[in-house]
Design a protein around this motif. Structure first.
Motif, PDB file in Angstrom:
ATOM      1  N   GLU A 125       5.818   0.902   8.825  1.00  0.00           N
ATOM      2  CA  GLU A 125       5.501  -0.323   8.088  1.00  0.00           C
ATOM      3  C   GLU A 125       6.717  -0.773   7.278  1.00  0.00           C
ATOM      4  O   GLU A 125       7.460   0.059   6.737  1.00  0.00           O
ATOM      5  CB  GLU A 125       4.323  -0.058   7.147  1.00  0.00           C
ATOM      6  N   LYS A 126       6.929  -2.084   7.194  1.00  0.00           N
ATOM      7  CA  LYS A 126       8.025  -2.636   6.397  1.00  0.00           C
ATOM      8  C   LYS A 126       7.520  -2.984   5.000  1.00  0.00           C
ATOM      9  O   LYS A 126       6.565  -3.743   4.859  1.00  0.00           O
ATOM     10  CB  LYS A 126       8.599  -3.891   7.058  1.00  0.00           C
ATOM     11  N   ARG A 127       8.193  -2.435   3.979  1.00  0.00           N
ATOM     12  CA  ARG A 127       7.805  -2.712   2.599  1.00  0.00           C
ATOM     13  C   ARG A 127       9.037  -3.074   1.777  1.00  0.00           C
ATOM     14  O   ARG A 127      10.124  -2.521   2.003  1.00  0.00           O
ATOM     15  CB  ARG A 127       7.126  -1.494   1.968  1.00  0.00           C
ATOM     16  N   PRO A 128       8.883  -3.996   0.818  1.00  0.00           N
ATOM     17  CA  PRO A 128      10.040  -4.349  -0.027  1.00  0.00           C
ATOM     18  C   PRO A 128      10.361  -3.228  -1.004  1.00  0.00           C
ATOM     19  O   PRO A 128       9.459  -2.572  -1.530  1.00  0.00           O
ATOM     20  CB  PRO A 128       9.568  -5.605  -0.753  1.00  0.00           C
ATOM     21  N   ILE A 129      11.647  -3.001  -1.235  1.00  0.00           N
ATOM     22  CA  ILE A 129      12.030  -2.042  -2.257  1.00  0.00           C
ATOM     23  C   ILE A 129      11.858  -2.682  -3.632  1.00  0.00           C
ATOM     24  O   ILE A 129      11.744  -3.902  -3.751  1.00  0.00           O
ATOM     25  CB  ILE A 129      13.486  -1.566  -2.077  1.00  0.00           C
ATOM     26  N   ARG A 130      11.839  -1.861  -4.658  1.00  0.00           N
ATOM     27  CA  ARG A 130      11.792  -2.368  -6.030  1.00  0.00           C
ATOM     28  C   ARG A 130      13.219  -2.580  -6.532  1.00  0.00           C
ATOM     29  O   ARG A 130      13.994  -1.631  -6.568  1.00  0.00           O
ATOM     30  CB  ARG A 130      11.064  -1.378  -6.947  1.00  0.00           C
ATOM     31  N   LEU A 150      16.819  -0.861 -16.405  1.00  0.00           N
ATOM     32  CA  LEU A 150      16.736  -1.339 -17.781  1.00  0.00           C
ATOM     33  C   LEU A 150      15.444  -2.087 -18.095  1.00  0.00           C
ATOM     34  O   LEU A 150      15.278  -2.539 -19.222  1.00  0.00           O
ATOM     35  CB  LEU A 150      17.922  -2.264 -18.093  1.00  0.00           C
ATOM     36  N   GLY A 151      14.549  -2.223 -17.123  1.00  0.00           N
ATOM     37  CA  GLY A 151      13.287  -2.872 -17.465  1.00  0.00           C
ATOM     38  C   GLY A 151      12.621  -3.671 -16.374  1.00  0.00           C
ATOM     39  O   GLY A 151      11.606  -4.326 -16.624  1.00  0.00           O
ATOM     40  N   ALA A 152      13.127  -3.624 -15.159  1.00  0.00           N
ATOM     41  CA  ALA A 152      12.499  -4.410 -14.088  1.00  0.00           C
ATOM     42  C   ALA A 152      11.169  -3.808 -13.648  1.00  0.00           C
ATOM     43  O   ALA A 152      10.250  -4.532 -13.254  1.00  0.00           O
ATOM     44  CB  ALA A 152      13.446  -4.510 -12.889  1.00  0.00           C
ATOM     45  N   ASN A 153      11.044  -2.469 -13.727  1.00  0.00           N
ATOM     46  CA  ASN A 153       9.857  -1.778 -13.185  1.00  0.00           C
ATOM     47  C   ASN A 153       9.317  -0.746 -14.164  1.00  0.00           C
ATOM     48  O   ASN A 153       9.781   0.395 -14.186  1.00  0.00           O
ATOM     49  CB  ASN A 153      10.228  -1.062 -11.879  1.00  0.00           C
ATOM     50  N   PRO A 154       8.343  -1.119 -14.984  1.00  0.00           N
ATOM     51  CA  PRO A 154       7.767  -0.144 -15.924  1.00  0.00           C
ATOM     52  C   PRO A 154       7.101   1.038 -15.225  1.00  0.00           C
ATOM     53  O   PRO A 154       7.123   2.155 -15.732  1.00  0.00           O
ATOM     54  CB  PRO A 154       6.742  -0.971 -16.708  1.00  0.00           C
ATOM     55  N   ASP A 155       6.491   0.793 -14.065  1.00  0.00           N
ATOM     56  CA  ASP A 155       5.785   1.848 -13.335  1.00  0.00           C
ATOM     57  C   ASP A 155       6.384   1.977 -11.941  1.00  0.00           C
ATOM     58  O   ASP A 155       6.418   0.996 -11.180  1.00  0.00           O
ATOM     59  CB  ASP A 155       4.293   1.540 -13.230  1.00  0.00           C
ATOM     60  N   VAL A 156       6.845   3.171 -11.597  1.00  0.00           N
ATOM     61  CA  VAL A 156       7.490   3.388 -10.307  1.00  0.00           C
ATOM     62  C   VAL A 156       7.029   4.702  -9.691  1.00  0.00           C
ATOM     63  O   VAL A 156       6.369   5.511 -10.346  1.00  0.00           O
ATOM     64  CB  VAL A 156       9.038   3.405 -10.442  1.00  0.00           C
ATOM     65  N   GLU A 157       7.408   4.906  -8.428  1.00  0.00           N
ATOM     66  CA  GLU A 157       7.147   6.153  -7.715  1.00  0.00           C
ATOM     67  C   GLU A 157       8.458   6.945  -7.598  1.00  0.00           C
ATOM     68  O   GLU A 157       9.546   6.371  -7.735  1.00  0.00           O
ATOM     69  CB  GLU A 157       6.602   5.849  -6.311  1.00  0.00           C
ATOM     70  N   PRO A 158       8.372   8.237  -7.356  1.00  0.00           N
ATOM     71  CA  PRO A 158       9.596   9.035  -7.219  1.00  0.00           C
ATOM     72  C   PRO A 158      10.578   8.486  -6.177  1.00  0.00           C
ATOM     73  O   PRO A 158      11.794   8.533  -6.366  1.00  0.00           O
ATOM     74  CB  PRO A 158       9.068  10.416  -6.815  1.00  0.00           C
ATOM     75  N   GLU A 159      10.053   7.942  -5.064  1.00  0.00           N
ATOM     76  CA  GLU A 159      10.931   7.377  -4.031  1.00  0.00           C
ATOM     77  C   GLU A 159      11.709   6.175  -4.567  1.00  0.00           C
ATOM     78  O   GLU A 159      12.850   5.935  -4.139  1.00  0.00           O
ATOM     79  CB  GLU A 159      10.109   6.969  -2.807  1.00  0.00           C
ATOM     80  N   ASP A 160      11.100   5.419  -5.485  1.00  0.00           N
ATOM     81  CA  ASP A 160      11.814   4.297  -6.105  1.00  0.00           C
ATOM     82  C   ASP A 160      12.984   4.812  -6.932  1.00  0.00           C
ATOM     83  O   ASP A 160      14.078   4.226  -6.929  1.00  0.00           O
ATOM     84  CB  ASP A 160      10.873   3.491  -7.003  1.00  0.00           C
TER      85      ASP A 160
END
Length: 340
Positions: A125-130, A150-160
């Motif tokens: 599956e194709k998914r956009p990166i953060r 610095l603040g684009a993604n308050p909640d992320v996954e380890p892969e991010d």
């Protein structure tokens, strides 16, 4: 140098548009191969462009303010300077975009219109990166530490976090000239076993997948010089950034009070006036111009809201330099399973 056109948001920042216009003039004077697409209201950008050979105008009747809800503003103010500039990058009318506008709106518009790279999952599956926001902080070793997110993604996954580290390392090499950057994962201690459940889940992945990963680091390592890149989630990064900025302002304020509090101090201040101005400029961030939003199919640089002529100049020049250094493609190549 190669000719490059950069879109600049004339309405970005807390200051009057004239500050941005003066910054554009300064950037044009510093780079003979720079062209600027000035984006803003017709009564501001059209006369400005008419009087300058290397400036063209993109009329944007709407403005996204610092008080607007970022998502709502991007959705409903589609003729704002931020949205139209991002669309100009997407359409190839500009190679990059600089604005000192609201960070949330810049992130939302850039993600929607410039668009992030996509990656293939294990299921195909194709998914956009953060995307992540990256900037540098001066350190005690005399260099700079790359700081993301610095603040684009308050909640992320380890892969991010792995991708943030890979992009941060590429930024350190391409922009900062650090040949073999040492990457640290922000935690509450340097031991491998330290951290929250989240950081503990990030550690083995980063150790496996991130070249130059040097283990956990602490908050003091933002300025220690022991690490070249410090990686964290956007919530922690934004809190840390504002704490660092607040501390720098406090130290400058206290130093000013000490120097001006007595006749001897005033004499000393006169003797080190030039050095103090250099210190203030170094801590203000004007020399860096702003923070880059990495992971997009175009260069987007976000300046500080309380911007200056010098910051606009340097932000515009930094955006042009990122384009010339092929930063976007280098970032894509640094990550696994990216779809071109």
């Amino acid at each position: 140098m190669n000719k490059v056109r950069i879109a600049v948001d004339v309405m970005g920042g807390d200051e009057e548009p004239q500050v941005v216009l003066d910054g554009i003039d300064a950037a044009l004077a510093a780079d003979a191969d720079l062209e600027v697409l000035a984006v803003g209201p017709a009564d501001i950008v059209e006369p400005f462009a008419e009087e300058r050979e290397r400036v063209s105008a993109l009329v944007a009747p709407d403005v996204i303010t610092m008080e607007d809800d970022p998502i709502e503003a991007v959705m409903h103010k589609r003729k704002s300077s931020i949205v139209l500039a991002c669309r100009a990058v997407k359409k190839g009318e500009a190679a990059g975009f600089f604005s000192a506008g609201a960070t949330g709106a810049m992130t939302a518009a850039a993600t929607a219109y410039v668009t992030p790279f996509k990656y293939l999952t294990d299921t195909g599956e194709k998914r956009p990166i953060r995307p992540c926001i990256v900037s540098t902080i001066p350190n005690r070793a005399g260099g700079e530490t790359v700081f993301c997110d610095l603040g684009a993604n308050p909640d992320v996954e380890p892969e991010d976090m792995v991708r943030f580290a890979q992009m941060g390392a590429t930024y350190a090499r391409i922009v900062c000239g650090i040949a073999n950057p040492r990457i640290g994962l922000l935690s509450n201690g340097t031991e491998d076993t330290k951290g929250s459940h989240f950081t503990k889940s990030c550690f083995p992945l980063m150790k496996q997948k991130v070249k130059g990963f040097a283990g956990n680091c602490e908050g003091s390592d933002f300025t220690s010089g022991n690490f070249d890149v410090v990686v964290c989630d956007g919530f922690s990064g934004n809190v840390a950034l504002k704490a660092i900025e607040g501390t720098a302002k406090l130290l400058l304020h206290e130093l000013k009070g000490v120097l001006l509090g007595s006749m001897g101090g005033k004499v000393a201040a006169l003797l080190i006036k030039k050095s103090l101005k250099g210190l203030q400029a170094k801590l203000s961030g004007d020399s860096r111009g702003g923070a880059v939003l990495l992971g997009l199919r175009g260069v987007v640089l976000i300046g500080h809201g309380a911007t200056s002529v010098e910051a606009v100049k340097n932000g515009t020049l930094a955006t042009a330099q990122a384009v010339r250094s092929n930063l976007v493609e280098m970032l894509a190549a640094s990550m696994d399973n990216i779809v071109r």
